[in-house]
Design an enzyme around this catalytic site. Sequence first.
Site, PDB file in Angstrom:
ATOM      1  N   THR A 118       0.962  -1.049  -0.160  1.00 31.12           N
ATOM      2  CA  THR A 118       0.222  -0.510  -0.412  1.00 31.12           C
ATOM      3  C   THR A 118       0.854   1.446  -0.179  1.00 31.12           C
ATOM      4  O   THR A 118       1.786   1.269   0.390  1.00 31.12           O
ATOM      5  CB  THR A 118      -1.079   0.531   1.294  1.00 31.12           C
ATOM      6  OG1 THR A 118      -1.801  -1.864   1.529  1.00 31.12           O
ATOM      7  CG2 THR A 118      -1.601   0.763   0.881  1.00 31.12           C
ATOM      8  N   LYS A 128       5.105  -9.063   3.572  1.00 34.16           N
ATOM      9  CA  LYS A 128       3.313  -8.225   4.464  1.00 34.16           C
ATOM     10  C   LYS A 128       1.747  -9.172   2.889  1.00 34.16           C
ATOM     11  O   LYS A 128       2.422  -8.766   1.593  1.00 34.16           O
ATOM     12  CB  LYS A 128       3.219  -6.836   3.393  1.00 34.16           C
ATOM     13  CG  LYS A 128       1.822  -6.084   3.633  1.00 34.16           C
ATOM     14  CD  LYS A 128       2.198  -4.411   4.047  1.00 34.16           C
ATOM     15  CE  LYS A 128       1.027  -3.757   3.548  1.00 34.16           C
ATOM     16  NZ  LYS A 128       0.892  -1.864   3.821  1.00 34.16           N
ATOM     17  N   GLU A 153       4.412  -4.352  16.772  1.00 34.17           N
ATOM     18  CA  GLU A 153       3.696  -3.244  15.500  1.00 34.17           C
ATOM     19  C   GLU A 153       2.838  -2.993  16.795  1.00 34.17           C
ATOM     20  O   GLU A 153       2.209  -2.834  17.537  1.00 34.17           O
ATOM     21  CB  GLU A 153       3.441  -4.370  13.920  1.00 34.17           C
ATOM     22  CG  GLU A 153       2.375  -5.148  14.087  1.00 34.17           C
ATOM     23  CD  GLU A 153       3.132  -5.552  13.836  1.00 34.17           C
ATOM     24  OE1 GLU A 153       3.766  -5.444  12.451  1.00 34.17           O
ATOM     25  OE2 GLU A 153       1.882  -7.171  13.142  1.00 34.17           O
TER      26      GLU A 153
END
Length: 267
Positions: free
Chosen positions: A30, A142, A175
């Site tokens: 993204t 990812k 995270e």
Amino acid sequence: MYYCSVNGQKSQLISVKDRGLAYGDGIFTTAKISHGKVLLFDEHFARLKEGCLKLGLLLPDFANLAHEVSEQAEAYDIAVLKIMITSGEGGRGYSRQGIEKANTIIQISPFPEHYGTWQSKGIRLGISQQLLGINPLLAGIKHLNRLEQVMIRQELDRQVWDDMAVANVYGHIVETCCANIFWLSNGQLYTPDLTDSGVAGIMRAQVLDSMPMIQKVKATIDELDAAESIFICNSLMGLVPVRQYKDRELKIKPVLEIQAILKETLA
């Protein structure tokens, strides 16, 4: 959504046999579109290629993919680009045998307006009660299988926080729901070591490259209680200071100074 294509053809439809749907068998990235350009274009495409190689996906035509992305991005002053690559269409079962090509999906969507406010004013950060699993095989990638993040986001939607810090089953901070995390303690900057869990973000890499003194550590989430400053980051929001961690106010000036150092990257 402003734009969507599947394998270079304008469409929002994909086969029910696609393995991205069946198994999360694929990867994505993204990126931010700014003034008609994809920021950190080369880094995003390098990550897509690396992810394909790590997962053993058939490589799409990256030259055509890059051309389409660049051409479509020109129409937008600010927007969100998402590229997904799935392993393709297959039959029932986990085997990829017989698959002839990967599927690529490009989406361009409106940019979240609140990110500008987050960058300048900071956010409120809580702690997720859910814990991430340990998976060195997939750590850093990812990939499309993001069920853990879906569950964490479901928890966040019921809370007052803007985001939540997340630990793994060992208690090590990894995270947040949607970003990488850094913290300042006793004058030293830290970020989690992601060899066991988590996503190694593009913006995280930019921060680490610009500030090599940052230490990557396996630290328990309790260590955030002593942090003087905290910030989170990803390719869309850039660097976002945490103004409140749980019930404690934090200093955001050090984060704004780091933002200034990385200004060109975050434009």
